[in-house]
Design a protein around this motif. Structure first.
Motif, PDB file in Angstrom:
ATOM      1  N   TYR A 147     -71.739  29.561 -80.870  1.00 14.82           N
ATOM      2  CA  TYR A 147     -71.181  28.274 -80.455  1.00 14.82           C
ATOM      3  C   TYR A 147     -70.242  28.460 -79.263  1.00 14.82           C
ATOM      4  N   ALA A 148     -69.326  29.390 -79.396  1.00 18.02           N
ATOM      5  CA  ALA A 148     -68.353  29.608 -78.317  1.00 18.02           C
ATOM      6  C   ALA A 148     -69.057  29.986 -77.019  1.00 18.02           C
ATOM      7  N   GLY A 149     -69.969  30.930 -77.090  1.00 17.68           N
ATOM      8  CA  GLY A 149     -70.677  31.368 -75.884  1.00 17.68           C
ATOM      9  C   GLY A 149     -71.523  30.282 -75.268  1.00 17.68           C
ATOM     10  N   ASN A 150     -72.201  29.521 -76.105  1.00 18.97           N
ATOM     11  CA  ASN A 150     -73.068  28.472 -75.572  1.00 18.97           C
ATOM     12  C   ASN A 150     -72.282  27.284 -75.037  1.00 18.97           C
ATOM     13  N   ARG A 151     -71.190  26.962 -75.674  1.00 22.26           N
ATOM     14  CA  ARG A 151     -70.376  25.846 -75.181  1.00 22.26           C
ATOM     15  C   ARG A 151     -69.850  26.142 -73.780  1.00 22.26           C
ATOM     16  N   TRP A 152     -69.300  27.329 -73.591  1.00 17.28           N
ATOM     17  CA  TRP A 152     -68.633  27.631 -72.326  1.00 17.28           C
ATOM     18  C   TRP A 152     -69.528  28.295 -71.287  1.00 17.28           C
TER      19      TRP A 152
END
Length: 120
Positions: free
Chosen positions: A49-54
């Motif tokens: 989630y973190a990697g894909n969001r940013w």
């Protein structure tokens, strides 16, 4: 296509986390492979989630809404993966090979859902 490669890069890192937990829980803690697969998927999903969001989607929308949608998508992917791992182990496939099949199967499904729903 560049977005798909970013998604794959983030996914590879998150999958590494997933597989480390999977192997540790099966080999050290003696969990059933499908349970370990589920835990790995949950933790890996937070990394993804973190990697894909940013990085992948550079999403600037509300974090709470995208996080919930991502978790729903990850849950679908985890359930699919757990089913594939469980079925594979039942028919004699090594749990890691079954997990590879599960990972590849869910990659396309979750990319499409995340691209067009989670981070729209």
């Amino acid at each position: 296509m560049p977005r798909f490669w970013r998604y794959t890069t983030v996914g590879a890192f998150a999958t590494g986390v997933h597989y480390l937990l999977l192997v540790g829980c099966v080999e050290v803690l003696h969990w059933a492979a499908f349970e370990a697969s589920g835990l790995g998927a949950v933790v890996g999903a937070q990394v993804a989630y973190a990697g894909n969001r940013w990085f992948t989607f550079t999403h600037r929308g509300a974090m709470a809404a995208s996080w919930v949608r991502f978790q729903v998508t990850a849950l679908l992917g985890a359930m699919l993966g757990m089913a594939i791992v469980g079925a594979g182990v039942r028919v004699g496939v090594h749990y890691l090979l079954a997990q590879v099949v599960a990972t590849l199967t869910s990659l396309i499904m979750t990319f499409a859902i995340n691209r067009f729903w989670t981070f729209r």
